[in-house]
Design an enzyme around this catalytic site. Sequence first.
Site, short mmCIF file in Angstrom:
data_model
loop_
_atom_site.label_atom_id
_atom_site.label_comp_id
_atom_site.label_asym_id
_atom_site.label_seq_id
_atom_site.Cartn_x
_atom_site.Cartn_y
_atom_site.Cartn_z
N ASP A 83 -67.78 -59.39 -110.12
CA ASP A 83 -66.70 -60.09 -110.80
C ASP A 83 -66.21 -59.30 -112.02
O ASP A 83 -66.90 -58.42 -112.53
CB ASP A 83 -67.17 -61.46 -111.30
CG ASP A 83 -67.32 -62.47 -110.18
OD1 ASP A 83 -67.26 -62.07 -109.00
OD2 ASP A 83 -67.52 -63.66 -110.49
N ASP A 84 -65.02 -59.69 -112.47
CA ASP A 84 -64.47 -59.31 -113.78
C ASP A 84 -63.99 -57.87 -113.88
O ASP A 84 -63.63 -57.41 -114.96
CB ASP A 84 -65.46 -59.58 -114.92
CG ASP A 84 -65.77 -61.06 -115.08
OD1 ASP A 84 -65.20 -61.86 -114.32
OD2 ASP A 84 -66.58 -61.40 -115.95
N HIS A 119 -59.55 -63.04 -108.85
CA HIS A 119 -60.37 -63.70 -109.87
C HIS A 119 -59.49 -64.17 -111.03
O HIS A 119 -59.93 -64.20 -112.18
CB HIS A 119 -61.46 -62.73 -110.36
CG HIS A 119 -62.63 -63.40 -111.02
ND1 HIS A 119 -63.20 -64.57 -110.55
CD2 HIS A 119 -63.35 -63.04 -112.13
CE1 HIS A 119 -64.23 -64.90 -111.33
NE2 HIS A 119 -64.33 -64.00 -112.30
N HIS A 155 -71.58 -58.25 -112.14
CA HIS A 155 -70.32 -57.95 -112.84
C HIS A 155 -70.21 -56.43 -113.04
O HIS A 155 -71.04 -55.86 -113.75
CB HIS A 155 -70.27 -58.67 -114.18
CG HIS A 155 -70.30 -60.16 -114.07
ND1 HIS A 155 -71.46 -60.85 -113.80
CD2 HIS A 155 -69.31 -61.09 -114.16
CE1 HIS A 155 -71.19 -62.15 -113.73
NE2 HIS A 155 -69.90 -62.32 -113.95
#
Length: 275
Positions: free
Chosen positions: A101-102, A154, A245
């Site tokens: 993620d991110d 996201h 992440h």
Amino acid sequence: MVKVKKIVTTKTASFMRHGDSLKIVVAVKPKWADNELIYHVNSMYGSISKEGILKTKREAVGKNIVVTITAKNNTKVKQNVHIRVLPKINPNRKMVALTFDDGVNANSTNDVLDTLKKNDAVATCFIIGSTLGTKKNKTALLRSYQMGNEIGNHTLSHANLTKLSPSKIRREMASADRNIMRVTGKKPFICRPPYGATSSQERKNVKKPQILWSIDSLDWQHKNPVKTYDNVVNNVHNGSIVLMHDMYMTTAEAVRKIVPMLRKKGYQFVTVPEL
């Protein structure tokens, strides 16, 4: 005869699994041009039919194959399609879906991608649309997509969608989709809501399959590569979806050890849709 002036790839993947066949779909300009297209693979790793159906050999795993498409009687017009070949999935063996993620954060993302490439592995990357304002980050995203990773949405700004109005939810999703599409040419099919926060209103307005996780590495909390490694390796099981992440170099450091160890334990690395 109206000659082809341009060949355009209209629908194809940038990767394929060994053992599968991939149809290279193209369009020509002008669309009423009628001279024949010729497909050619200058590689010992695969072959392609007159209809543009690519098949690979076992030795192709981990390699990139270039398909060259030319127009007969007009050899100056051509298009190259780059295909990365991934290992064949064995449904009888254990599988794990690593998710990140991110991103994008060019330095740490590329470090993660280096590890995935070295191990012929793929992952699922959920991208924050606002990270794509730099050339380095765009290049890293394109590399990730071309390696065969699944690219998910996201949101644009990592907003908690359960606290937004319907119009703002749609704006967060649509803006992120556009930023990702400008780089990859493909609209994300799946998404991950920030913080894993969902609600009936959020689901109604997102309108994409929403992917959560079964293992949280907590890399965002402790930023310790040893703890990240332990949280993943000690809890993984067949069918796990692992949350990490790629914005942190500490996570990239952990991934360098996680991926080889999971491979040693007999896991296949698949994307979430493949899982």
